[in-house]
Design an enzyme around this catalytic site. Sequence first.
Site, PDB file in Angstrom:
ATOM      1  N   ASP A  37      -2.832  11.515 -26.759  1.00  0.00           N
ATOM      2  CA  ASP A  37      -3.690  12.795 -25.615  1.00  0.00           C
ATOM      3  C   ASP A  37      -5.270  11.677 -25.978  1.00  0.00           C
ATOM      4  O   ASP A  37      -5.526  11.796 -26.349  1.00  0.00           O
ATOM      5  CB  ASP A  37      -3.838  14.194 -25.395  1.00  0.00           C
ATOM      6  CG  ASP A  37      -3.857  14.788 -24.193  1.00  0.00           C
ATOM      7  OD1 ASP A  37      -3.882  14.071 -23.574  1.00  0.00           O
ATOM      8  OD2 ASP A  37      -4.092  15.966 -24.250  1.00  0.00           O
ATOM      9  N   GLY A  40      -5.727   9.900 -19.795  1.00  0.00           N
ATOM     10  CA  GLY A  40      -6.526   9.156 -19.057  1.00  0.00           C
ATOM     11  C   GLY A  40      -8.126   9.277 -18.966  1.00  0.00           C
ATOM     12  O   GLY A  40      -9.170   8.776 -17.959  1.00  0.00           O
ATOM     13  N   ASN A  85       5.477  15.511 -17.596  1.00  0.00           N
ATOM     14  CA  ASN A  85       4.204  14.194 -16.413  1.00  0.00           C
ATOM     15  C   ASN A  85       4.868  14.174 -16.009  1.00  0.00           C
ATOM     16  O   ASN A  85       4.415  13.011 -15.214  1.00  0.00           O
ATOM     17  CB  ASN A  85       4.744  13.426 -17.692  1.00  0.00           C
ATOM     18  CG  ASN A  85       3.756  13.820 -19.137  1.00  0.00           C
ATOM     19  OD1 ASN A  85       3.623  13.412 -20.601  1.00  0.00           O
ATOM     20  ND2 ASN A  85       2.650  14.483 -18.913  1.00  0.00           N
ATOM     21  N   TRP A  86       5.969  14.481 -15.469  1.00  0.00           N
ATOM     22  CA  TRP A  86       6.978  13.855 -13.757  1.00  0.00           C
ATOM     23  C   TRP A  86       5.630  14.076 -12.900  1.00  0.00           C
ATOM     24  O   TRP A  86       6.347  13.453 -11.464  1.00  0.00           O
ATOM     25  CB  TRP A  86       8.128  14.215 -13.621  1.00  0.00           C
ATOM     26  CG  TRP A  86       8.952  13.562 -14.696  1.00  0.00           C
ATOM     27  CD1 TRP A  86       9.914  14.890 -15.441  1.00  0.00           C
ATOM     28  CD2 TRP A  86       9.538  12.692 -14.575  1.00  0.00           C
ATOM     29  NE1 TRP A  86      10.739  13.400 -16.497  1.00  0.00           N
ATOM     30  CE2 TRP A  86      10.800  12.532 -15.570  1.00  0.00           C
ATOM     31  CE3 TRP A  86       9.164  11.088 -14.689  1.00  0.00           C
ATOM     32  CZ2 TRP A  86      11.511  11.488 -16.438  1.00  0.00           C
ATOM     33  CZ3 TRP A  86       9.877   9.890 -14.149  1.00  0.00           C
ATOM     34  CH2 TRP A  86      11.289  10.119 -15.871  1.00  0.00           C
ATOM     35  N   LEU A 208      -0.035  23.051 -28.235  1.00  0.00           N
ATOM     36  CA  LEU A 208       0.471  22.614 -28.157  1.00  0.00           C
ATOM     37  C   LEU A 208       1.701  21.577 -26.960  1.00  0.00           C
ATOM     38  O   LEU A 208       2.204  21.054 -27.153  1.00  0.00           O
ATOM     39  CB  LEU A 208       2.047  23.521 -29.099  1.00  0.00           C
ATOM     40  CG  LEU A 208       0.620  23.961 -29.925  1.00  0.00           C
ATOM     41  CD1 LEU A 208       2.341  24.659 -30.701  1.00  0.00           C
ATOM     42  CD2 LEU A 208       0.849  22.658 -31.233  1.00  0.00           C
ATOM     43  N   SER A 209       1.247  22.205 -25.380  1.00  0.00           N
ATOM     44  CA  SER A 209       1.861  21.812 -24.683  1.00  0.00           C
ATOM     45  C   SER A 209       3.103  21.894 -24.739  1.00  0.00           C
ATOM     46  O   SER A 209       3.337  20.442 -23.642  1.00  0.00           O
ATOM     47  CB  SER A 209       0.736  20.343 -23.711  1.00  0.00           C
ATOM     48  OG  SER A 209      -0.417  20.147 -24.332  1.00  0.00           O
TER      49      SER A 209
HETATM   50  C1  IPE Z   1       1.207  15.859 -23.690  1.00  0.00           C
HETATM   51  O1  IPE Z   1      -0.650  15.648 -22.825  1.00  0.00           O
HETATM   52  C2  IPE Z   1       2.281  15.160 -23.388  1.00  0.00           C
HETATM   53  C3  IPE Z   1       1.784  14.031 -24.305  1.00  0.00           C
HETATM   54  C4  IPE Z   1       0.775  13.260 -25.453  1.00  0.00           C
HETATM   55  C5  IPE Z   1       3.290  12.197 -23.683  1.00  0.00           C
HETATM   56  P1  IPE Z   1      -0.398  16.759 -21.532  1.00  0.00           P
HETATM   57  O2  IPE Z   1      -1.573  15.234 -21.655  1.00  0.00           O
HETATM   58  O3  IPE Z   1       0.596  15.926 -20.413  1.00  0.00           O
HETATM   59  O4  IPE Z   1      -0.251  18.180 -21.682  1.00  0.00           O
HETATM   60  P2  IPE Z   1      -1.417  18.721 -21.099  1.00  0.00           P
HETATM   61  O5  IPE Z   1      -1.447  18.873 -19.373  1.00  0.00           O
HETATM   62  O6  IPE Z   1      -3.333  18.646 -21.746  1.00  0.00           O
HETATM   63  O7  IPE Z   1      -1.230  20.039 -22.353  1.00  0.00           O
HETATM   64  C1  IPE Z   2      -1.437  10.872 -22.861  1.00  0.00           C
HETATM   65  O1  IPE Z   2      -2.754  10.920 -22.412  1.00  0.00           O
HETATM   66  C2  IPE Z   2      -0.901  10.134 -22.286  1.00  0.00           C
HETATM   67  C3  IPE Z   2       0.604  11.032 -21.572  1.00  0.00           C
HETATM   68  C4  IPE Z   2       0.172  12.172 -21.804  1.00  0.00           C
HETATM   69  C5  IPE Z   2       1.554   9.765 -21.219  1.00  0.00           C
HETATM   70  P1  IPE Z   2      -3.348  11.461 -20.661  1.00  0.00           P
HETATM   71  O2  IPE Z   2      -2.823  10.697 -19.434  1.00  0.00           O
HETATM   72  O3  IPE Z   2      -3.074  12.652 -21.144  1.00  0.00           O
HETATM   73  O4  IPE Z   2      -4.885  11.963 -20.856  1.00  0.00           O
HETATM   74  P2  IPE Z   2      -5.745  12.624 -20.009  1.00  0.00           P
HETATM   75  O5  IPE Z   2      -5.250  13.978 -21.413  1.00  0.00           O
HETATM   76  O6  IPE Z   2      -5.206  12.522 -18.991  1.00  0.00           O
HETATM   77  O7  IPE Z   2      -7.105  12.428 -20.257  1.00  0.00           O
HETATM   78 MG    MG Z   3      -3.881  14.755 -21.721  1.00  0.00          MG
END
Ligand code: IPE
Ligand code: IPE
Ligand code: MG
Length: 264
Positions: A37, A40, A85-86, A208-209
Amino acid sequence: MPLETLLAWIPPGSPDEALARQVDGERLPVHIAIIMDGNGRWAARRHLPRVEGHRAGIDSVRDTVETAARLGIGVLTLWAFSVDNWKRPRGEVNTLMRLLKRYLRLELGTLMTHNIRFRVIGRADELASDVQRELSAAEARTAGNTGMLFNIALNYGGRAEIIEAVRRAMAAGVTPESLDEQRFSEFLYTAGQPDPDLLIRTSGEMRLSNFLLWQIAYSEIWVTDTFWPDFRRRHLLEAILAFQKRDRRYGGIKAPAAVALGVK
Ligand code: IPE
Ligand code: IPE
Ligand code: MG
């Protein structure tokens, strides 16, 4: 022996070497699962588009896979895409899928060199057909490998997995009387695999998401503030060292007390 394989790859005298030498090769976690994680936020800090964080995260995947394989870890599970994530912009989702395909093409050789078996866990059938083809090819190509099992969790959700497992169990004619935890786990994506001993989450989030809800019942959790694109072998070693200091009780009593009481 695996520790030697890892040390052979680390520059002598480096901080990573000092860390690696502290690892107890006899008490390694058998299964390590990682919530990758913070891609972004890593990009935002650099005033870059989010997808640049995903791109940079590939190097972390490479480093982590090779470190784990060289250490002799049994199972490594990396979460790359969740069922939720979709909800992200289409361009971001497309880039993630493109990066995944590129990773597979470029890294297949490394997976073979390190005798790694690659497997997808999650609803792979809902992914685009070109992605599915690439994933199946990598699974088939590495199916005979006998070293580390590398699960990639794609379009993965813990609750979805449990519902799917219930459906499969019912379809297989499992009766309420014959159902127990062991039998149930055979219908999960991770059938036959040990549960994660160590769960790592990067970027400091304490949740844990919806990851591996069933399997992490007794996993040790280690969270680092490091964003995934900055995660390297050093962080994995730090997590393992922290894990080796933990006292896993599974609802029992502290190990030294158990020894004092003569409890086996
Ligand atoms: C969990 O991270 C999914 C992956 C690492 C692939 P997210 O960034 O999607 O989770 P939330 O939204 O912070 O709970
Ligand atoms: C994890 O990084 C990658 C995926 C969930 C695919 P993020 O894209 O969730 O990054 P943040 O949490 O927005 O910083
Ligand atoms: Mg994230």
